[in-house]
Design an enzyme around this catalytic site. Structure first.
Site, PDB file in Angstrom:
ATOM      1  N   CYS A  39       0.604  -1.388  -0.395  1.00  8.92           N
ATOM      2  CA  CYS A  39      -0.226  -0.370   0.443  1.00  8.92           C
ATOM      3  C   CYS A  39       1.177   1.613   0.012  1.00  8.92           C
ATOM      4  CB  CYS A  39      -0.566  -0.037   1.028  1.00  8.92           C
ATOM      5  SG  CYS A  39      -1.552  -1.490   1.399  1.00  8.92           S
ATOM      6  N   HIS A  55      -3.757   7.034   3.118  1.00 15.71           N
ATOM      7  CA  HIS A  55      -4.511   5.655   1.919  1.00 15.71           C
ATOM      8  C   HIS A  55      -5.350   5.455   2.923  1.00 15.71           C
ATOM      9  CE1 HIS A  55      -4.155   1.340   1.536  1.00 15.71           C
ATOM     10  NE2 HIS A  55      -3.579   0.882   1.989  1.00 15.71           N
ATOM     11  N   ASN A  57     -10.414  -0.319   0.779  1.00 17.25           N
ATOM     12  CA  ASN A  57      -9.123  -0.677   0.458  1.00 17.25           C
ATOM     13  C   ASN A  57      -8.544  -0.986  -0.916  1.00 17.25           C
ATOM     14  OD1 ASN A  57      -6.246  -0.538   0.623  1.00 17.25           O
ATOM     15  ND2 ASN A  57      -6.595  -1.811   2.626  1.00 17.25           N
TER      16      ASN A  57
HETATM   17  O1  UT7 Z   1      -3.466  -1.378   3.229  1.00 12.30           O
HETATM   18  C1  UT7 Z   1      -3.236  -2.391   5.244  1.00 12.30           C
HETATM   19  C2  UT7 Z   1      -4.578  -3.389   5.319  1.00 12.30           C
HETATM   20  N1  UT7 Z   1      -4.808  -3.612   6.407  1.00 12.30           N
HETATM   21  C3  UT7 Z   1      -5.550  -2.208   7.238  1.00 12.30           C
HETATM   22  O2  UT7 Z   1      -4.646  -1.091   7.252  1.00 12.30           O
HETATM   23  C4  UT7 Z   1      -6.497  -2.835   8.186  1.00 12.30           C
HETATM   24  C5  UT7 Z   1      -6.128  -2.793   9.807  1.00 12.30           C
HETATM   25  N2  UT7 Z   1      -6.762  -3.258   9.958  1.00 12.30           N
HETATM   26  C6  UT7 Z   1      -8.389  -2.400  10.281  1.00 12.30           C
HETATM   27  O3  UT7 Z   1      -8.589  -1.501   9.449  1.00 12.30           O
HETATM   28  C7  UT7 Z   1      -9.322  -3.465  11.645  1.00 12.30           C
HETATM   29  O4  UT7 Z   1      -8.369  -3.693  12.687  1.00 12.30           O
HETATM   30  C8  UT7 Z   1     -10.325  -3.926  11.014  1.00 12.30           C
HETATM   31  C9  UT7 Z   1     -11.226  -3.254  10.253  1.00 12.30           C
HETATM   32  C10 UT7 Z   1      -9.765  -5.653  10.345  1.00 12.30           C
HETATM   33  C11 UT7 Z   1     -11.246  -4.712  12.060  1.00 12.30           C
HETATM   34  O5  UT7 Z   1     -12.088  -3.691  12.713  1.00 12.30           O
HETATM   35  P1  UT7 Z   1     -11.762  -3.913  14.812  1.00 12.30           P
HETATM   36  O6  UT7 Z   1     -12.369  -3.017  15.135  1.00 12.30           O
HETATM   37  O7  UT7 Z   1     -10.170  -3.653  15.075  1.00 12.30           O
HETATM   38  O8  UT7 Z   1     -11.916  -5.377  14.828  1.00 12.30           O
HETATM   39  P2  UT7 Z   1     -12.326  -6.405  15.550  1.00 12.30           P
HETATM   40  O9  UT7 Z   1     -10.524  -7.567  15.149  1.00 12.30           O
HETATM   41  O10 UT7 Z   1     -11.368  -5.761  17.099  1.00 12.30           O
HETATM   42  O11 UT7 Z   1     -13.399  -7.506  16.254  1.00 12.30           O
HETATM   43  C12 UT7 Z   1     -13.912  -6.600  16.595  1.00 12.30           C
HETATM   44  C13 UT7 Z   1     -15.993  -7.492  16.869  1.00 12.30           C
HETATM   45  C14 UT7 Z   1     -14.998  -9.194  16.732  1.00 12.30           C
HETATM   46  O12 UT7 Z   1     -16.171  -9.831  17.303  1.00 12.30           O
HETATM   47  P3  UT7 Z   1     -15.685  -9.873  19.656  1.00 12.30           P
HETATM   48  O13 UT7 Z   1     -14.799 -10.828  19.487  1.00 12.30           O
HETATM   49  O14 UT7 Z   1     -15.966  -8.227  19.912  1.00 12.30           O
HETATM   50  O15 UT7 Z   1     -17.352 -11.044  19.426  1.00 12.30           O
HETATM   51  C15 UT7 Z   1     -14.957 -10.013  16.128  1.00 12.30           C
HETATM   52  O16 UT7 Z   1     -15.055 -11.309  15.314  1.00 12.30           O
HETATM   53  O17 UT7 Z   1     -15.792  -7.212  15.624  1.00 12.30           O
HETATM   54  C16 UT7 Z   1     -16.370  -8.697  15.551  1.00 12.30           C
HETATM   55  N3  UT7 Z   1     -15.945  -8.329  13.340  1.00 12.30           N
HETATM   56  C17 UT7 Z   1     -16.872  -8.488  12.809  1.00 12.30           C
HETATM   57  N4  UT7 Z   1     -18.450  -8.383  13.133  1.00 12.30           N
HETATM   58  C18 UT7 Z   1     -19.062  -8.163  12.127  1.00 12.30           C
HETATM   59  C19 UT7 Z   1     -14.421  -8.841  12.692  1.00 12.30           C
HETATM   60  N5  UT7 Z   1     -14.748  -8.411  11.257  1.00 12.30           N
HETATM   61  C20 UT7 Z   1     -16.011  -7.918  11.645  1.00 12.30           C
HETATM   62  C21 UT7 Z   1     -17.314  -8.405  10.061  1.00 12.30           C
HETATM   63  N6  UT7 Z   1     -18.314  -8.129  10.870  1.00 12.30           N
HETATM   64  N7  UT7 Z   1     -16.599  -8.081   8.690  1.00 12.30           N
END
Ligand code: UT7
Length: 334
Positions: A117, A257, A287
């Site tokens: 990226c 980005h 993204n």
């Molecule tokens: O170009 C670079 C590439 N990547 C990035 O920049 C990614 C950077 N990271 C992020 O943007 C975030 O970490 C994500 C968007 C990927 C995830 O968001 P988060 O706020 O960090 O969520 P999390 O992984 O902490 O998950 C929170 C909750 C979890 O449930 P529990 O364990 O609290 O019950 C996940 O299982 O949200 C759940 N969850 C979802 N729920 C609905 C994770 N993905 C999803 C989803 N829909 N798609």
């Protein structure tokens, strides 16, 4: 890197995204997710998806044509083409070579650059070296991706994030004091596993077993990348500014980005920038990795948002892990 006043800058930009739109509601039918969660946690509402038989080079070609037209530069004037991507048409040859032929850039050298990226800013920093040292006059830099071909459509952690698209910029000589003034590139390979396609090269060649385990698709530790991004994206801009004794208050526009709206907000906060000065299109495209920054840049140009003399900061981060920023004084009368 030694910061310097340069006379290499952007002459023209262009972008292209596929017509097919995949909304959050469409994704609700594929995985256990919902529109409200995706919008709140990422800012993404929809993304563009290339047809199955459309390679990355097809998107890149359209963006490149538009950038050349916008710059008023003919393909045969190009000395070099650099394609920043992690989804090249093939491992060999480079997609830059495919485009060199398709564009009719008969005098151009061509290569791909791998910095995920951060790739467009990395590639831009290479382009300006060639122009500043007088070796080349016109360099086409493209950031293009078809990430949809590497997505696990059953993995809600990743499939909601990515989209396809391409952005391009033609670099050349600009008025002294304008163009790219400074940049900062960085990497931390200890985070190499945080975003990867495990089976994509010589480490784990693609086999039926690898495909069955989905090792040929994107794997990501979202939280680790999130923390890295929040730490890096504003900081790299401050480093770029420091090299030319510029203050963050002098920034007119941040073109970040587009990985997560919350990451963009945190970078803006670090730079004390109101969100009106930040180019954001994540809601429409998600993204697109290396394509995010050049698409945002080209779209802002199309909307006549920049004025000659504006100070624009580009800032990216991504797999590697890598980060990159640059500061430019806009040289075009738009
Ligand atoms: O170009 C670079 C590439 N990547 C990035 O920049 C990614 C950077 N990271 C992020 O943007 C975030 O970490 C994500 C968007 C990927 C995830 O968001 P988060 O706020 O960090 O969520 P999390 O992984 O902490 O998950 C929170 C909750 C979890 O449930 P529990 O364990 O609290 O019950 C996940 O299982 O949200 C759940 N969850 C979802 N729920 C609905 C994770 N993905 C999803 C989803 N829909 N798609």
């Amino acid at each position: 890197m030694i910061a310097k006043i340069s006379s290499a800058g952007i002459l023209g930009t262009g972008f292209y995204v596929p017509d097919t739109i995949l909304t959050n509601v469409d994704l609700e039918k594929l995985v256990d997710t919902n529109d409200a969660w995706i919008v709140e946690r990422t800012g993404i509402r929809e993304r563009r998806i290339a047809d199955k038989d459309v390679p990355m080079s097809a998107l890149a070609f359209r963006a490149a044509q538009r950038a050349l037209e916008n710059a008023g530069v003919g393909a045969d004037e190009l000395d070099l083409i650099i394609v920043a991507t992690l989804t090249s048409d093939r491992i060999v040859p480079s997609t830059a070579c495919i485009l060199q032929d398709r564009l009719g850039a008969h005098h151009a050298a061509a290569f791909d650059l791998s910095a995920a990226c951060s790739g467009f800013v990395y590639a831009s920093s290479v382009a300006i070296q060639f122009i500043e040292n007088g070796i080349y006059k016109k360099v086409l830099v493209i950031g293009a991706e078809t990430l949809s071909k590497y997505i696990d459509w059953e993995d809600r952690n990743t499939c909601i994030l990515f989209g396809d698209g391409a952005g391009a910029a033609v670099y050349g000589e600009v008025e002294a004091g304008y163009g790219v003034l400074s940049f900062d590139l960085g990497s931390d390979g200890s985070g190499a596993d945080a975003i990867q396609i495990p089976s994509s090269g010589s480490l784990h060649p693609v086999t039926e077993e690898m495909i069955a385990k989905k090792m040929n698709l994107i794997h990501m530790n979202g939280q680790e990348v999130f923390k890295f991004a929040v730490k890096t994206m504003g900081a790299t801009v401050l480093t770029s500014l420091k090299k030319i004794n510029m203050d963050r208050t002098e920034i007119d526009w941040l073109v970040p980005h587009q990985a997560n709206f919350r990451i963009i907000q945190s970078a803006a906060k670090r730079l004390h920038l109101p969100m009106e000065k930040v180019i954001v299109n994540i809601q429409k495209y998600g993204n697109m990795s290396a394509a995010c920054i050049p698409v945002a840049l080209a779209e802002a140009v199309e909307q006549h948002r920049f004025r000659k003399g504006d100070i624009i900061a580009l800032s990216g981060f991504g797999a590697g892990l890598t980060w990159a920023s640059c500061i430019m004084r806009w040289a075009r009368e738009d």
